[in-house]
Write a protein that holds these residues in place. Structure first.
Motif, short mmCIF file in Angstrom:
data_model
loop_
_atom_site.label_atom_id
_atom_site.label_comp_id
_atom_site.label_asym_id
_atom_site.label_seq_id
_atom_site.Cartn_x
_atom_site.Cartn_y
_atom_site.Cartn_z
N LEU A 14 84.28 -20.29 -73.80
CA LEU A 14 85.68 -19.88 -73.76
C LEU A 14 85.99 -19.09 -75.04
CD1 LEU A 14 88.61 -19.88 -72.76
CD2 LEU A 14 88.86 -22.18 -73.76
N ILE A 15 86.36 -17.81 -74.87
CA ILE A 15 86.74 -16.95 -76.00
C ILE A 15 88.26 -16.95 -76.11
CG2 ILE A 15 86.70 -14.60 -76.93
CD1 ILE A 15 84.10 -14.15 -75.33
N VAL A 16 88.75 -17.32 -77.29
CA VAL A 16 90.20 -17.41 -77.49
C VAL A 16 90.58 -16.46 -78.62
CG1 VAL A 16 92.16 -18.94 -77.90
CG2 VAL A 16 90.05 -19.86 -76.88
N ASP A 17 91.28 -15.37 -78.27
CA ASP A 17 91.69 -14.37 -79.26
C ASP A 17 92.83 -13.55 -78.66
OD1 ASP A 17 91.74 -12.16 -81.18
OD2 ASP A 17 89.75 -12.87 -81.79
N ASP A 18 93.82 -13.22 -79.47
CA ASP A 18 94.95 -12.44 -78.96
C ASP A 18 94.77 -10.95 -79.15
OD1 ASP A 18 95.16 -12.67 -81.74
OD2 ASP A 18 97.35 -12.41 -81.69
N THR A 19 93.60 -10.53 -79.67
CA THR A 19 93.31 -9.11 -79.88
C THR A 19 92.31 -8.63 -78.83
OG1 THR A 19 93.66 -9.38 -82.27
CG2 THR A 19 92.51 -7.39 -81.54
N PRO A 20 92.70 -7.70 -77.96
CA PRO A 20 91.81 -7.24 -76.88
C PRO A 20 90.48 -6.69 -77.39
CG PRO A 20 94.05 -6.55 -76.44
CD PRO A 20 94.06 -7.12 -77.82
N ASP A 21 90.49 -5.96 -78.52
CA ASP A 21 89.25 -5.38 -79.03
C ASP A 21 88.24 -6.48 -79.41
OD1 ASP A 21 90.25 -2.87 -78.67
OD2 ASP A 21 90.77 -2.53 -80.78
N ASN A 22 88.74 -7.56 -79.98
CA ASN A 22 87.84 -8.66 -80.35
C ASN A 22 87.23 -9.31 -79.10
OD1 ASN A 22 88.37 -8.29 -83.07
ND2 ASN A 22 90.03 -9.81 -83.10
N ILE A 23 88.06 -9.45 -78.07
CA ILE A 23 87.57 -10.04 -76.82
C ILE A 23 86.50 -9.14 -76.20
CG2 ILE A 23 88.22 -10.62 -74.45
CD1 ILE A 23 90.93 -11.53 -75.55
N LYS A 31 77.85 -11.72 -72.75
CA LYS A 31 77.95 -11.81 -71.29
C LYS A 31 76.60 -11.94 -70.59
CE LYS A 31 78.07 -6.78 -70.54
NZ LYS A 31 78.87 -5.67 -69.99
N ASP A 32 75.53 -11.43 -71.18
CA ASP A 32 74.23 -11.49 -70.50
C ASP A 32 73.66 -12.91 -70.48
OD1 ASP A 32 74.32 -8.80 -70.00
OD2 ASP A 32 73.14 -8.25 -71.77
N GLN A 33 74.01 -13.70 -71.46
CA GLN A 33 73.42 -15.04 -71.58
C GLN A 33 74.36 -16.17 -71.15
OE1 GLN A 33 71.99 -14.22 -75.85
NE2 GLN A 33 70.53 -15.73 -75.11
N TYR A 34 75.66 -15.86 -71.11
CA TYR A 34 76.62 -16.94 -70.89
C TYR A 34 77.68 -16.52 -69.88
CZ TYR A 34 74.53 -18.26 -75.37
OH TYR A 34 73.64 -18.55 -76.37
N LYS A 35 78.24 -17.53 -69.24
CA LYS A 35 79.42 -17.31 -68.42
C LYS A 35 80.63 -17.38 -69.34
CE LYS A 35 82.03 -19.26 -64.55
NZ LYS A 35 82.10 -20.36 -63.54
N LEU A 36 81.52 -16.40 -69.23
CA LEU A 36 82.62 -16.29 -70.17
C LEU A 36 83.96 -16.56 -69.51
CD1 LEU A 36 81.53 -13.05 -72.07
CD2 LEU A 36 80.99 -15.43 -72.63
N LYS A 37 84.83 -17.26 -70.25
CA LYS A 37 86.23 -17.41 -69.88
C LYS A 37 87.07 -16.90 -71.04
CE LYS A 37 85.67 -21.35 -66.75
NZ LYS A 37 86.10 -22.73 -66.40
N ILE A 38 88.22 -16.35 -70.73
CA ILE A 38 89.04 -15.68 -71.74
C ILE A 38 90.42 -16.31 -71.80
CG2 ILE A 38 89.98 -13.48 -72.55
CD1 ILE A 38 86.91 -13.58 -72.47
N ALA A 39 90.91 -16.50 -73.02
CA ALA A 39 92.29 -16.93 -73.24
C ALA A 39 92.86 -16.12 -74.39
CB ALA A 39 92.35 -18.42 -73.55
N THR A 40 94.09 -15.65 -74.23
CA THR A 40 94.71 -14.81 -75.28
C THR A 40 95.75 -15.58 -76.09
OG1 THR A 40 96.30 -14.01 -73.64
CG2 THR A 40 94.31 -12.69 -74.00
#
Length: 371
Positions: A14-23, A31-40
């Motif tokens: 789970l990637i948690v960041d409010d900056t789109p560029d960082n996400i 992404k190639d090695q892990y399943k990703l979830k996003i929270a802003t």
């Protein structure tokens, strides 16, 4: 052909960041090695983390509006559902006190921005592997606990069967006892449970000790194996000399338990109860019993309970010298022994649960008896 390893699901981050560029940067990196979830936001991160299946790792920014990364981490660690998920802070707050704050909140690692792709990959892989190891260890521990519990249950069943076999062996020499040992152990438990809240008895009659009383009660007459057949099997009442020899069954039973304690190099609560019921169940409250003539509270509690159970069962059971008494007649006779034969409080408890005694007697009645 895919190997079993390749068939395993990808770990979820789970990637948690409010900056789109960082996400975008982190997503491209992982992404190639892990399943990703996003929270802003921190609130959205909490919602995603709490939902099953939980992420395997959380990459958490610190500087976010409303709920910052520190508070988000604090809440994650306070929730049992998410407390074990490793958290890595990724932040531009790189002062030593900032890193100290993050680690004190339970974070597993602290990475400074701008990030190094190699460092991120390495530390993410390390935390994922550590989590995998922890989960494997938890699974193994649960399996071991299950195996130990199962083995313990088997040993307890074997011990219980051995105890019952010893008691039954003694009972086979007395052709009048029938299901006596089964009835008396249930009587004792009924009494003990009734007295468990009584101020005089509550410290000893704990649930654990009541279970031990149930297991030790069948041994109360094992000393009868030492009584000669001409006395034990006499078709009538014993004379005074014969009765003196019969009384020794309490001593023989006590000696057998003491020998076992010596062999084991010590005692325990089960053996203590077994010794007390075998040696002292014929003692009387007024001191007129045997073998020691103990009086009042000097008689062990286990023996006082067994005395009530043993006498009641003798009264309702058929003997060669008497027919079985009715439940009502037996209760009446028991009342007469209050304060002389029996501890008054124990006898009062018996009167309160007398109906349970009658039910137990019916459940384990001898074939020829009627209730």
């Amino acid at each position: 052909m895919n190997s079993p390893r390749n068939l395993e699901p990808k770990p979820t981050i789970l990637i948690v960041d409010d900056t789109p560029d960082n996400i975008t940067l982190l997503s491209a990196l992982l992404k190639d090695q892990y399943k990703l979830k996003i929270a802003t936001s921190g609130m959205k991160a909490l919602q995603i983390a709490c939902a099953a299946p939980h992420p395997d790792l959380i990459l958490l920014d610190v500087m976010m509006p409303e709920l910052d990364g520190y508070e988000t981490c604090r809440r994650l660690k306070a929730d049992r559902a998410t407390a074990d998920i490793p958290v890595i802070f990724l932040t531009a707050k790189i002062r030593p006190e900032d890193e100290e704050m993050g680690l004190s909140l339970g974070a597993a690692d602290y990475i400074a921005k701008p990030i190094s792709p190699a460092i991120v990959r390495s530390r993410v892989a390390t935390q994922i592997n550590l989590r995998h190891v922890r989960l494997c260890l938890q699974d193994q521990n649960r399996l071991l606990e299950h195996l130990v519990a199962e083995r313990t249950r088997e040993l307890v069943k074997m011990q219980d069967a051995t105890i019952l076999a010893m008691a039954l062996l003694a009972e086979t020499r007395d052709n009048e006892t029938g299901n006596h040992i089964r009835r008396t152990q249930h009587y004792v438990v009924a009494l003990a449970r009734r007295l468990a809240a009584h101020p005089r008895f509550c410290s000893q009659l704990t649930p654990e000790n009541i279970e031990l009383l149930f297991k030790s009660a069948p041994l109360h007459d094992i000393g009868k194996v030492g009584v000669p057949d001409r006395i034990l099997l006499k078709p009538g009442k014993l004379d005074a000399d014969e009765f003196e020899l019969m009384k020794l069954h309490t001593v023989y039973g006590r000696d057998a338990i003491v020998s076992l304690e010596k062999y084991l190099g010590g005692s325990n609560d089960f053996l203590r109860f077994a010794r007390e019921v075998t040696y002292s169940h014929q003692e009387k409250w007024d001191g007129s019993g045997y073998p020691q003539g103990l009086k009042g509270d000097a008689i062990p509690i286990a023996a006082r309970l067994m005395a009530v159970a043993d006498v009641y069962d003798a009264l309702i059971s058929r003997r060669i010298y008497k027919p079985p008494f009715s439940h009502e007649k037996a209760v009446g006779i028991m009342k007469e022994g209050r304060g002389t034969h029996f501890d008054p409080d124990v006898l009062d408890a018996f009167l309160e649960v007398a109906a349970s005694f009658r039910d137990i007697a019916k459940q384990f009645r001898d074939d020829e008896d009627e209730f």
